[in-house]
Design an enzyme around this catalytic site. Structure first.
Site, PDB file in Angstrom:
ATOM      1  N   ASP A 208       0.862  -1.198   0.000  1.00 53.52           N
ATOM      2  CA  ASP A 208       0.000   0.000   0.000  1.00 53.52           C
ATOM      3  C   ASP A 208       0.890   1.237   0.000  1.00 53.52           C
ATOM      4  O   ASP A 208       2.102   1.132   0.159  1.00 53.52           O
ATOM      5  CB  ASP A 208      -0.883   0.012   1.263  1.00 53.52           C
ATOM      6  CG  ASP A 208      -0.035  -0.112   2.531  1.00 53.52           C
ATOM      7  OD1 ASP A 208       0.171  -1.237   2.969  1.00 53.52           O
ATOM      8  OD2 ASP A 208       0.464   0.917   3.037  1.00 53.52           O
ATOM      9  N   ASP A 210       0.507   3.682   2.284  1.00 57.63           N
ATOM     10  CA  ASP A 210       0.257   4.289   3.588  1.00 57.63           C
ATOM     11  C   ASP A 210      -0.806   5.382   3.421  1.00 57.63           C
ATOM     12  O   ASP A 210      -1.890   5.076   2.917  1.00 57.63           O
ATOM     13  CB  ASP A 210       1.576   4.801   4.196  1.00 57.63           C
ATOM     14  CG  ASP A 210       1.468   4.970   5.701  1.00 57.63           C
ATOM     15  OD1 ASP A 210       0.861   4.100   6.345  1.00 57.63           O
ATOM     16  OD2 ASP A 210       1.974   5.965   6.225  1.00 57.63           O
TER      17      ASP A 210
HETATM   18  N1  ADE Z   1       2.311  -2.878   6.888  1.00 56.64           N
HETATM   19  C1  ADE Z   1       1.832  -2.833   5.637  1.00 56.64           C
HETATM   20  N2  ADE Z   1       1.453  -1.576   5.313  1.00 56.64           N
HETATM   21  C2  ADE Z   1       1.710  -0.806   6.390  1.00 56.64           C
HETATM   22  C3  ADE Z   1       1.550   0.568   6.676  1.00 56.64           C
HETATM   23  N3  ADE Z   1       1.043   1.405   5.768  1.00 56.64           N
HETATM   24  N4  ADE Z   1       1.924   1.020   7.901  1.00 56.64           N
HETATM   25  C4  ADE Z   1       2.457   0.154   8.803  1.00 56.64           C
HETATM   26  N5  ADE Z   1       2.619  -1.149   8.591  1.00 56.64           N
HETATM   27  C5  ADE Z   1       2.264  -1.631   7.389  1.00 56.64           C
END
Ligand code: ADE
Length: 247
Positions: A208, A210
């Site tokens: 992703d 974030d």
């Molecule tokens: N693991 C996978 N995506 C994450 C994110 N955006 N923040 C923290 N841990 C994660």
């Protein structure tokens, strides 16, 4: 013996031959799950699900000291970990692998050392300048190249406490600090492996962006697990082929 720590999305993989479960306890208590012992390409391997086989242990409450101790007691000479991570860089796309080379520890509530006392006049301050093992990293990179897997050959992860995701202000700050990806588990796992004298490397899968990117919705757990499950064979093939190529 090689230890594998399976992160989110790799809680219960079926990649070992001649597998059996072993219940163990360490001086720090029980690890997250029974150790799954078996072989990959004829090499002895122990697999441990970081968050438990049913993913019931939040990142703050993982007993990292017991996990690393259990792998050391089992005879592991090296650890390869997997982790899902959020990308803090446009060029690290969903499903890409990052062979981490640095971490920033932004956790607050964890045991970050095995040492609760020092031997007299012998304080055990462990060097952490290059916390990921260069030889293991080179092997993982070589496998990714050989298999034609989209990967980034270095990257700094910032580990947050969780279980919540970051605010947009934090996400932007992490980018300014030079972090490339964000996760919830590399620290203190990598720290403890170093203290235990176990070479450690981590294959991080970006799932992703974030929440720093304003042209798409912020990350959710469902996004992470969907992307990880959709690409899980990529990670398992890197693990299997890397271990098969080890001498
Ligand atoms: N693991 C996978 N995506 C994450 C994110 N955006 N923040 C923290 N841990 C994660």
């Amino acid at each position: 013996m090689i230890g594998i720590i399976g992160g989110s999305g790799l809680d219960n993989p079926d990649i070992l031959h001649h597998a059996c479960d072993v219940e163990v306890t360490t001086r720090f208590g029980k690890p997250s799950a029974p150790l799954r012992r078996g072989t990959i390409a004829g090499r002895d391997v122990v697999l441990l699900a970081r968050h438990g086989r049913e993913h019931t242990i939040p990142p703050t409450h993982v007993n990292y000291r017991a996990n690393i101790s259990a792998l050391k007691d089992a005879g592991c000479k090296a650890i390869i970990a997997t982790t899902a991570c959020g990308s803090l860089r446009q060029e690290i796309g969903r499903g890409h692998l990052v062979i981490l080379d640095q971490f920033i520890d932004f956790t607050r509530l964890r045991h970050v050392s095995f040492h609760e006392t020092f031997d007299p006049h012998d304080p055990a301050h462990t060097g952490m300048a290059d916390p990921f093992d260069a030889t293991l990293r080179a092997r993982l990179i070589e496998t990714c190249r050989r298999l034609g897997i989209v990967h980034h050959e270095a990257g700094t992860v910032i580990t947050i406490e969780g279980s919540r995701f970051s605010t947009r202000a934090e996400s932007n700050m992490f980018r300014m600090w030079g972090a490339d990806v964000v996760n919830m588990s590399v620290a203190p796992e990598c720290i403890l492996a170093n203290e235990a004298g176990l070479p450690y490397a981590s294959v991080a899968m970006s799932t992703d962006y974030d929440c720093w990117k304003t042209d798409e919705p912020p990350v959710t757990w469902d996004n992470i697990i969907e992307v990880f499950r959709g690409n899980v064979e990529t990670v398992t093939s890197v693990l299997v082929e890397t271990i098969a190529a080890m001498d």
